[in-house]
Structures are given as structure tokens and as C-alpha cells.
Design a protein around this motif. Structure first.
Motif, PDB file in Angstrom:
ATOM      1  N   LYS A 188       0.749  -1.112  -0.008  1.00 17.46           N
ATOM      2  CA  LYS A 188       0.044  -0.122   0.044  1.00 17.46           C
ATOM      3  C   LYS A 188       0.812   1.324  -0.279  1.00 17.46           C
ATOM      4  N   LYS A 189       2.240   0.904   0.294  1.00 21.27           N
ATOM      5  CA  LYS A 189       3.003   2.138   0.287  1.00 21.27           C
ATOM      6  C   LYS A 189       2.920   3.309   1.142  1.00 21.27           C
ATOM      7  N   ARG A 190       2.194   2.898   2.461  1.00 20.93           N
ATOM      8  CA  ARG A 190       1.829   3.865   3.550  1.00 20.93           C
ATOM      9  C   ARG A 190       1.714   3.189   5.137  1.00 20.93           C
ATOM     10  N   SER A 191       1.904   4.024   5.865  1.00 22.89           N
ATOM     11  CA  SER A 191       1.553   3.351   7.179  1.00 22.89           C
ATOM     12  C   SER A 191       0.024   3.453   7.529  1.00 22.89           C
ATOM     13  N   GLN A 192      -0.373   2.390   8.238  1.00 27.81           N
ATOM     14  CA  GLN A 192      -1.587   2.368   8.753  1.00 27.81           C
ATOM     15  C   GLN A 192      -1.593   2.421  10.405  1.00 27.81           C
ATOM     16  N   THR A 193      -2.601   3.195  10.930  1.00 28.11           N
ATOM     17  CA  THR A 193      -3.004   3.012  12.172  1.00 28.11           C
ATOM     18  C   THR A 193      -3.449   1.793  12.761  1.00 28.11           C
ATOM     19  N   LEU A 194      -3.150   1.463  13.861  1.00 23.99           N
ATOM     20  CA  LEU A 194      -4.007   0.172  14.558  1.00 23.99           C
ATOM     21  C   LEU A 194      -5.467   0.543  14.571  1.00 23.99           C
ATOM     22  N   ALA A 195      -5.937   1.853  14.762  1.00 26.53           N
ATOM     23  CA  ALA A 195      -7.322   1.950  14.579  1.00 26.53           C
ATOM     24  C   ALA A 195      -7.875   1.654  13.141  1.00 26.53           C
ATOM     25  N   GLU A 196      -7.305   2.060  12.178  1.00 34.25           N
ATOM     26  CA  GLU A 196      -7.558   1.738  11.026  1.00 34.25           C
ATOM     27  C   GLU A 196      -7.626   0.377  10.545  1.00 34.25           C
ATOM     28  N   VAL A 197      -6.884  -0.451  11.313  1.00 33.14           N
ATOM     29  CA  VAL A 197      -6.738  -1.616  10.927  1.00 33.14           C
ATOM     30  C   VAL A 197      -7.567  -2.354  11.749  1.00 33.14           C
ATOM     31  N   THR A 198      -7.964  -2.153  13.011  1.00 29.64           N
ATOM     32  CA  THR A 198      -9.046  -2.819  13.481  1.00 29.64           C
ATOM     33  C   THR A 198     -10.385  -2.560  12.908  1.00 29.64           C
ATOM     34  N   LEU A 199     -10.887  -1.317  12.414  1.00 30.53           N
ATOM     35  CA  LEU A 199     -11.811  -1.258  11.587  1.00 30.53           C
ATOM     36  C   LEU A 199     -11.980  -2.209  10.234  1.00 30.53           C
ATOM     37  N   MET A 200     -10.653  -2.297   9.528  1.00 24.54           N
ATOM     38  CA  MET A 200     -10.567  -2.985   8.447  1.00 24.54           C
ATOM     39  C   MET A 200     -10.780  -4.424   8.436  1.00 24.54           C
ATOM     40  N   TYR A 201     -10.401  -4.889   9.660  1.00 27.72           N
ATOM     41  CA  TYR A 201     -10.521  -6.338  10.236  1.00 27.72           C
ATOM     42  C   TYR A 201     -11.916  -6.689  10.395  1.00 27.72           C
ATOM     43  N   THR A 202     -12.448  -5.817  10.997  1.00 24.06           N
ATOM     44  CA  THR A 202     -14.216  -5.826  11.257  1.00 24.06           C
ATOM     45  C   THR A 202     -14.714  -6.013  10.046  1.00 24.06           C
ATOM     46  N   TRP A 203     -14.344  -5.246   9.056  1.00 25.47           N
ATOM     47  CA  TRP A 203     -14.965  -5.311   7.496  1.00 25.47           C
ATOM     48  C   TRP A 203     -14.820  -6.633   7.000  1.00 25.47           C
ATOM     49  N   HIS A 204     -13.303  -7.009   7.336  1.00 29.48           N
ATOM     50  CA  HIS A 204     -13.069  -8.241   6.539  1.00 29.48           C
ATOM     51  C   HIS A 204     -13.676  -9.106   6.992  1.00 29.48           C
ATOM     52  N   SER A 205     -14.056  -9.540   8.188  1.00 28.36           N
ATOM     53  CA  SER A 205     -14.750 -10.366   9.075  1.00 28.36           C
ATOM     54  C   SER A 205     -16.082 -10.414   8.326  1.00 28.36           C
ATOM     55  N   LYS A 206     -16.878  -9.301   8.126  1.00 28.21           N
ATOM     56  CA  LYS A 206     -18.075  -9.199   7.812  1.00 28.21           C
ATOM     57  C   LYS A 206     -18.072  -9.506   6.396  1.00 28.21           C
ATOM     58  N   HIS A 207     -17.419  -9.172   5.689  1.00 26.24           N
ATOM     59  CA  HIS A 207     -17.033  -9.260   3.971  1.00 26.24           C
ATOM     60  C   HIS A 207     -17.126 -10.753   3.965  1.00 26.24           C
ATOM     61  N   HIS A 208     -16.239 -11.655   4.807  1.00 27.33           N
ATOM     62  CA  HIS A 208     -16.239 -13.015   4.424  1.00 27.33           C
ATOM     63  C   HIS A 208     -17.566 -13.525   4.956  1.00 27.33           C
ATOM     64  N   LEU A 209     -17.967 -13.381   5.947  1.00 24.40           N
ATOM     65  CA  LEU A 209     -19.309 -13.728   6.624  1.00 24.40           C
ATOM     66  C   LEU A 209     -20.512 -13.615   5.369  1.00 24.40           C
ATOM     67  N   ALA A 210     -20.475 -12.239   4.851  1.00 25.56           N
ATOM     68  CA  ALA A 210     -21.359 -12.370   3.623  1.00 25.56           C
ATOM     69  C   ALA A 210     -21.214 -13.360   2.514  1.00 25.56           C
ATOM     70  N   HIS A 211     -20.017 -13.506   2.328  1.00 32.84           N
ATOM     71  CA  HIS A 211     -19.822 -14.768   1.281  1.00 32.84           C
ATOM     72  C   HIS A 211     -20.354 -15.994   1.690  1.00 32.84           C
ATOM     73  N   VAL A 212     -20.264 -16.334   3.005  1.00 32.17           N
ATOM     74  CA  VAL A 212     -20.974 -17.590   3.557  1.00 32.17           C
ATOM     75  C   VAL A 212     -22.537 -17.586   3.483  1.00 32.17           C
ATOM     76  N   HIS A 213     -22.844 -16.291   3.404  1.00 29.96           N
ATOM     77  CA  HIS A 213     -24.470 -16.099   3.368  1.00 29.96           C
ATOM     78  C   HIS A 213     -24.896 -15.950   1.886  1.00 29.96           C
ATOM     79  N   LEU A 214     -24.126 -16.062   1.202  1.00 32.37           N
ATOM     80  CA  LEU A 214     -24.775 -15.665  -0.404  1.00 32.37           C
ATOM     81  C   LEU A 214     -25.800 -16.773  -0.547  1.00 32.37           C
TER      82      LEU A 214
END
Length: 180
Positions: free
Chosen positions: A146-172
Motif C-alpha cells: 500500500k506504500k503507506r503506514s496504517q494506524t491500528l485504529a484503521e486496521v481494527t476497523l478494516m478487520y471488522t470489515w474483513h470479518s463481515k465481508h467473508h461472513l457475507a460470502h458464507v451467506h450468499l
């Protein structure tokens, strides 16, 4: 199937976008979701047949089994990256080829081992997240792709999204109704 349909199957909840400001409420909600995610996932896959687990969630996509193994791999890496960021000054993290990992031999195993990993990693990760201060959530790691630094706050939200993203795949519907 149109590109719009494929795009919706790839990103059923939309793509992740970083909010301009991340609030402590958003962080707390993310921690709560990450705490509960292993149960949400288990409740969603426990009664699935092998045929459903071996079904891709979209044409040309991973099987549900590969998705589960990917979540374990990804969240193990995320947990390690948090620990690096908390103990080092803006460390560069090591990216990995998710598609290549999804095609290694362990991705064809039953999901039990990865479900256990997800449960254990989230247990430890949430304990770590709950111990973090506001200053800790401002600590960063550098992502070379990504060529940038990421805060752990951002990454926390990103992995919440990631979890929801793949859970949605399960529910397709295509998976639960065996239409693919």
C-alpha cells in the motif's frame, strides 16, 4: 453473469473505506464484533454439507472451505502485525500472496482446524485490543504494497470489515441454495 453481479459477489458488503475520523465508539464496536465473530462464523457453517463447503462463493472464486482457511491465515497475520506495531516503531510488515496460500495443501483440509485457530486468535486479539490505550491505536505499521503506514485504529476497523465481508460470502444465496 454481468460484471456488476460478479462485483457484488466479490464485495457483497462493499469495499472497505477508511473513515476520515475514527471514534472510540467505532473502535469499541469493532472490538465487540471481533469478539463475537468466531461464533457468528461457526453458527453459519456448522450445519453446512461438504458439498456446500466445497462450493465456490462465486464463479472463479474460492470455495467456502478456502474462505475459512483464508480467514484463519489472514487474522493470524493481523494479530502478529498488531503485536509488531505495539512493540516496534512503524515496522514494515510482510505481505503475503493470499491466492497462493489459498491453494496450498492445508486449504483442502476440513474447516475444523481453521475454525479453532479463528476462535483462539480472536480470543487473544480481543484481549490485546481491550488492553490498548487511545495512543496505542495511533501506533502504525508500514504496508509495503500500500506504500503507506496504517494506524491500528484503521486496521481494527478494516478487520471488522474483513470479518463481515467473508461472513457475507458464507451467506450468499448461491452457497446456501447450492446454485453455483
Amino acid at each position: 453473469m454481468t460484471n456488476i453481479d460478479i462485483e457484488h459477489l466479490k464485495f457483497p458488503i462493499g469495499k472497505f473505506s477508511v473513515p476520515e475520523t475514527i471514534t472510540s465508539t467505532q473502535i469499541q464496536e469493532s472490538i465487540e464484533y471481533l469478539r463475537d465473530f468466531p461464533s457468528y462464523l461457526a453458527d453459519s457453517v456448522n450445519n453446512m454439507s461438504e458439498k456446500q463447503l466445497d462450493t465456490p462463493y462465486r464463479p472463479g472464486g474460492w470455495t467456502l472451505k478456502q474462505v475459512i482457511h483464508h480467514i484463519a491465515d489472514s487474522h493470524m497475520n493481523a494479530f502478529s502485525r498488531f503485536k509488531l506495531a505495539l512493540t516496534e516503531d512503524n515496522p514494515a510488515i510482510k505481505p503475503y500472496d493470499e491466492s497462493a496460500w489459498a491453494n496450498l495443501a492445508d486449504a483442502s483440509l476440513g474447516i475444523e482446524s481453521s475454525m479453532a485457530i479463528i476462535k483462539a486468535v480472536h480470543f487473544k486479539w480481543v484481549a490485546l485490543l481491550e488492553s490498548m490505550t487511545d495512543d496505542d491505536f495511533q501506533k502504525t505499521y508500514f504496508h509495503p504494497e500500500k506504500k503507506r503506514s496504517q494506524t491500528l485504529a484503521e486496521v481494527t476497523l478494516m478487520y471488522t470489515w474483513h470479518s463481515k465481508h467473508h461472513l457475507a460470502h458464507v451467506h450468499l444465496p448461491s452457497l446456501t441454495e447450492g446454485k453455483i
